[in-house]
Design an enzyme around this catalytic site. Sequence first.
Site, PDB file in Angstrom:
ATOM      1  N   TYR A 174      18.308   9.624 -26.582  1.00 49.79           N
ATOM      2  CA  TYR A 174      17.929  10.801 -27.398  1.00 49.79           C
ATOM      3  C   TYR A 174      17.617  11.719 -26.685  1.00 49.79           C
ATOM      4  CZ  TYR A 174      15.677  13.009 -31.240  1.00 49.79           C
ATOM      5  OH  TYR A 174      15.377  13.928 -32.312  1.00 49.79           O
ATOM      6  N   ARG A 221      18.532  14.351 -46.589  1.00 47.61           N
ATOM      7  CA  ARG A 221      16.974  14.381 -46.511  1.00 47.61           C
ATOM      8  C   ARG A 221      16.213  15.035 -45.335  1.00 47.61           C
ATOM      9  NH1 ARG A 221      19.974   9.816 -45.775  1.00 47.61           N
ATOM     10  NH2 ARG A 221      19.563   9.320 -47.797  1.00 47.61           N
TER      11      ARG A 221
END
Length: 445
Positions: free
Chosen positions: A350, A216
């Site tokens: 992150y 996706r």
Amino acid sequence: MADKYLELVNFGVTKKLAKTLGLPRPAILRRYAPGAPLLPGPVLLLGESAEAQGIADTLLGWGLDVRRHVTGDTKLGGIILLLDELGAPGELSAPMLAAGDALRHLAPGARIVSFSRPALGTDAPATAAVRQGIDGAIRSLARELRGGATANGIVLNQEVTATAPSAVAALHFLLSGRSAYVDGQFLSIETRKGTLPANFEKPLAGKVAVVTGAARGIGAAIAHTLHRDGATVVVVDVPAAGDALAKVANQVAGTALQLDVTRADAGAKIIEHAVSRHGKLDIVIHNAGITRDKLLANMDAARWDSVIAVNLASQLAMNEAFLAAELPGLRIVSLASTSGIAGNRGQTNYAASKGGVIGMVRASASDFAANGGGINAVAPGFIETEMTARIPVPTRAVARMLMPSLMQGGLPGDVAEAIGFLASDAAAGINGSTLRVCGQSMVGA
């Protein structure tokens, strides 16, 4: 955009209302469409350089109308600044002011591209000054443009000419609609390596490419773009995403591999699948990634370690397997993020992983080049995805307004276009670099 704001302020009665009220009006960006003209008008060539005729001949070969001066009410599709032979700051004045005079003639979606040399510690001070000054000038010019126009640069290593294959390919990319969300950036051409495609519409013809995290979002967009550009695509994602992954594989006429990239044998599994099903492996796109955001004061080991494992450690391990297999000419593109460059609140894990990707790419370049390949990274900024659609509308609106000139988030396809370029043989002269696809903003996800 995920909402209707861009459409409303650019069309019909609401366009007039937005103009009357003084609302921000982001432009409809000129994105790539097969068969579309490379530029929306003639291209103006400015600056004195031994490469001027070669560049002009290249542009003419692409069917462009090349001008050395602006005449009448001509709407320019682009401006190319040849700044590769400047040796002192005073020499920058004439070409930059000439470009300034031409700005009012730019068509919507126009492109400005400079050619320059890197500022090195071995340069004379005046030479280093003007070369670094070009960097600041082009980035600033990019912030002044409107109507979806962009400004970027190509930096030529000392032994590279402006007509070297990767320099020509970079010019084609930056002039085209493929670079719609690349703004205020520089592509460094390190060597004369590279092979221009027989057809710029199919630059990956005959290649076999693997895309991880492809079920996706950005990963699916990458798979579609590589397929459009001629590659046979293997899409990879975790077993839990199997149904969505199979759908993408069918859409791109490729094959699906359900695989957790953190497995110790992930690299071997990818090689085995690609070679057994398609005969070879030419391209790997490291797109798989996760977020587990928390302020560091509230961060636990599970959140930290899982992000590092998926976003960075898995790429390091797979790259070791690819290098050990000595796959000829393998080109790798890794997904970084502007968060790994500028940081982002609540994303220390992150940002560490994405900054780590940039460092890994830089340090791995010579290893992949030794076998005729290369590795680069793309650092997206604020990209409109299902994830960003869940951000409150006011927050998204503020983020878009922080984009200096484009005033909007990018699309997954914008990231995919940059990856497709860097994955091509034409980009072989670019190695160890990170290209931001961020609309000249450091807002990232």
